[in-house]
Design a protein around this motif. Structure first.
Motif, PDB file in Angstrom:
ATOM      1  N   MET A  96      -3.479   8.085  22.878  1.00 42.29           N
ATOM      2  CA  MET A  96      -3.996   6.944  22.114  1.00 42.29           C
ATOM      3  C   MET A  96      -4.994   7.433  21.071  1.00 42.29           C
ATOM      4  O   MET A  96      -5.895   8.203  21.382  1.00 42.29           O
ATOM      5  N   ASN A  97      -4.827   6.970  19.834  1.00 41.45           N
ATOM      6  CA  ASN A  97      -5.667   7.375  18.724  1.00 41.45           C
ATOM      7  C   ASN A  97      -7.019   6.649  18.796  1.00 41.45           C
ATOM      8  O   ASN A  97      -7.080   5.429  18.935  1.00 41.45           O
ATOM      9  N   GLU A  98      -8.113   7.444  18.703  1.00 41.92           N
ATOM     10  CA  GLU A  98      -9.450   6.866  18.853  1.00 41.92           C
ATOM     11  C   GLU A  98      -9.732   5.822  17.769  1.00 41.92           C
ATOM     12  O   GLU A  98     -10.308   4.761  18.041  1.00 41.92           O
ATOM     13  N   LYS A  99      -9.322   6.110  16.532  1.00 40.62           N
ATOM     14  CA  LYS A  99      -9.545   5.158  15.440  1.00 40.62           C
ATOM     15  C   LYS A  99      -8.739   3.892  15.669  1.00 40.62           C
ATOM     16  O   LYS A  99      -9.238   2.776  15.454  1.00 40.62           O
ATOM     17  N   HIS A 100      -7.502   4.041  16.119  1.00 41.40           N
ATOM     18  CA  HIS A 100      -6.681   2.864  16.427  1.00 41.40           C
ATOM     19  C   HIS A 100      -7.353   1.999  17.489  1.00 41.40           C
ATOM     20  O   HIS A 100      -7.407   0.770  17.374  1.00 41.40           O
ATOM     21  N   MET A 101      -7.863   2.645  18.536  1.00 40.34           N
ATOM     22  CA  MET A 101      -8.523   1.893  19.614  1.00 40.34           C
ATOM     23  C   MET A 101      -9.729   1.123  19.084  1.00 40.34           C
ATOM     24  O   MET A 101      -9.923  -0.051  19.404  1.00 40.34           O
ATOM     25  N   GLN A 102     -10.543   1.783  18.263  1.00 41.82           N
ATOM     26  CA  GLN A 102     -11.731   1.134  17.712  1.00 41.82           C
ATOM     27  C   GLN A 102     -11.354  -0.102  16.899  1.00 41.82           C
ATOM     28  O   GLN A 102     -11.972  -1.163  17.026  1.00 41.82           O
ATOM     29  N   VAL A 113      -8.507  -1.884  17.037  1.00 40.42           N
ATOM     30  CA  VAL A 113      -7.921  -2.926  17.887  1.00 40.42           C
ATOM     31  C   VAL A 113      -9.023  -3.691  18.621  1.00 40.42           C
ATOM     32  O   VAL A 113      -9.016  -4.935  18.670  1.00 40.42           O
ATOM     33  N   LEU A 114      -9.992  -2.970  19.195  1.00 43.57           N
ATOM     34  CA  LEU A 114     -11.076  -3.621  19.933  1.00 43.57           C
ATOM     35  C   LEU A 114     -11.931  -4.487  19.008  1.00 43.57           C
ATOM     36  O   LEU A 114     -12.410  -5.556  19.409  1.00 43.57           O
ATOM     37  N   THR A 115     -12.102  -4.067  17.763  1.00 44.28           N
ATOM     38  CA  THR A 115     -12.887  -4.858  16.809  1.00 44.28           C
ATOM     39  C   THR A 115     -12.157  -6.141  16.438  1.00 44.28           C
ATOM     40  O   THR A 115     -12.766  -7.216  16.360  1.00 44.28           O
ATOM     41  N   ALA A 164       0.317   0.643  12.973  1.00 41.99           N
ATOM     42  CA  ALA A 164       0.536   2.018  13.425  1.00 41.99           C
ATOM     43  C   ALA A 164       0.267   2.139  14.922  1.00 41.99           C
ATOM     44  O   ALA A 164       1.009   2.816  15.645  1.00 41.99           O
ATOM     45  N   ALA A 165      -0.800   1.456  15.397  1.00 45.13           N
ATOM     46  CA  ALA A 165      -1.108   1.473  16.829  1.00 45.13           C
ATOM     47  C   ALA A 165       0.021   0.817  17.619  1.00 45.13           C
ATOM     48  O   ALA A 165       0.421   1.302  18.688  1.00 45.13           O
TER      49      ALA A 165
END
Length: 313
Positions: free
Chosen positions: A1-7, A9-11, A38-39
């Motif tokens: 899982m991509n850290e930027k994608h996670m950030q 999505v959570l935002t 992309a996520a």
């Protein structure tokens, strides 16, 4: 899982829309949409149900968010553990605390903690109790000092002090003339009085609203404030009543208290003062010492007894 994608999505989940999240992240909405797509492409399923307003998670999205929160917690804990291995007393505690608790506690807590850990920053996040618990769950706050009742399995509630809710009543009110000071009463005894109370989002207001709703009462709300100290001082000078935790009933005035105090009956969910943090939070040595210091200050009752302190000066 991509850290930027996670950030991102959570935002989006927290803000409730792509537009609000884009503003929060300082990116354009098209750029944000591309990152979320992309996520979703990497996941192989949609994360958000875009037909809902506000946005909701798909079943796959709920799994993604749960995993993202776990990964974020693991990453945060790893950083703290590595800090300790290096025996470096550097770091930050994101401390959730209300304005009132800050006024009472921080003049004692801050200098004592900074003397021991001069390179650890206390970053204050000042919120009401309900918002503070959410912030702890979301990982925005490390440790919260708040009045609440334990309700989340994912959180540790470290009891600092038990509290009772009382009603402060100005001596010019009819209730003060009718009932002797310190008599336990039902909130219905104050149905004809004007109230000063905390704003929505604070634990005392939640208790008051529950008591009034259970009795189908709608008294006059004369003044709302985020500060218990302001409410106390208004109650001291005006014919109003105010719900208040008993730990805050020290008058702050010389001589006789300017109001009567009545313990409130019928509080079904007592709320006490806790230090609250996530179960999966790794507590560094400075965090453990911080919690120990809060207990020590409570035991000395310094910040709960301004009148006693005044006598020592």
């Amino acid at each position: 899982m991509n850290e930027k994608h996670m950030q991102y999505v959570l935002t989006v989940l927290k803000e409730g829309s792509f537009t609000a999240a884009a503003r929060k992240l300082y990116v354009s909405q098209p750029s944000l949409s591309q990152i979320i797509k992309a996520a979703e492409s990497n996941l192989g399923a949609p994360i958000f149900d875009r037909s809902a307003d506000p946005l909701t998670l798909t079943p796959a999205g709920a799994l993604y968010v749960d995993a993202a929160k776990q990964i974020t917690a693991i990453s945060t804990n790893l950083t703290k553990q590595v800090e300790e291995l290096g025996k470096e007393e550097f770091g930050t505690i994101r401390l959730g605390i209300s304005v009132q608790r800050g006024m009472e506690l921080l003049p004692y807590l801050y200098p004592s903690f900074q003397a021991r850990y001069p390179h650890v920053e206390l970053k204050l996040i000042e919120l009401g109790s309900a918002a503070m618990e959410r912030s702890v769950l979301e990982g925005i706050v490390d440790i919260a000092l708040l009045t609440t009742s334990p309700r989340h399995e994912a959180l540790i509630y470290d009891l600092i002090q038990e509290e009772t809710l009382v009603l402060l009543v100005n001596r010019r009110c009819a209730l003060a003339a009718r009932i002797a000071d310190k008599t336990p009463i039902d909130i219905s005894e104050a149905k004809d009085e004007a109230f000063v109370c905390s704003r929505h989002g604070h634990s005392v207001r939640a208790i008051l609203d529950a008591l009034l709703a259970a009795r189908d009462l709608k008294p006059k709300i004369a003044l709302e404030t985020v500060s218990i100290e302001i409410g106390k001082r208004v109650t001291a000078t005006s014919p109003v009543v105010m719900p208040c935790p008993d730990s805050y009933t020290d008058t702050g005035f010389f001589g006789e208290a300017p109001y009567s105090m009545y313990p409130l009956l019928g509080v079904e969910t007592p709320r006490h003062f806790y230090a609250c943090y996530r179960r999966d939070l790794y507590l560094t040595k400075y965090m453990k010492d911080f919690l120990k210091l809060v207990h020590e200050i409570k035991d000395r009752r310094k910040f709960f007894s301004p009148d006693a302190e005044r006598k020592q000066i």
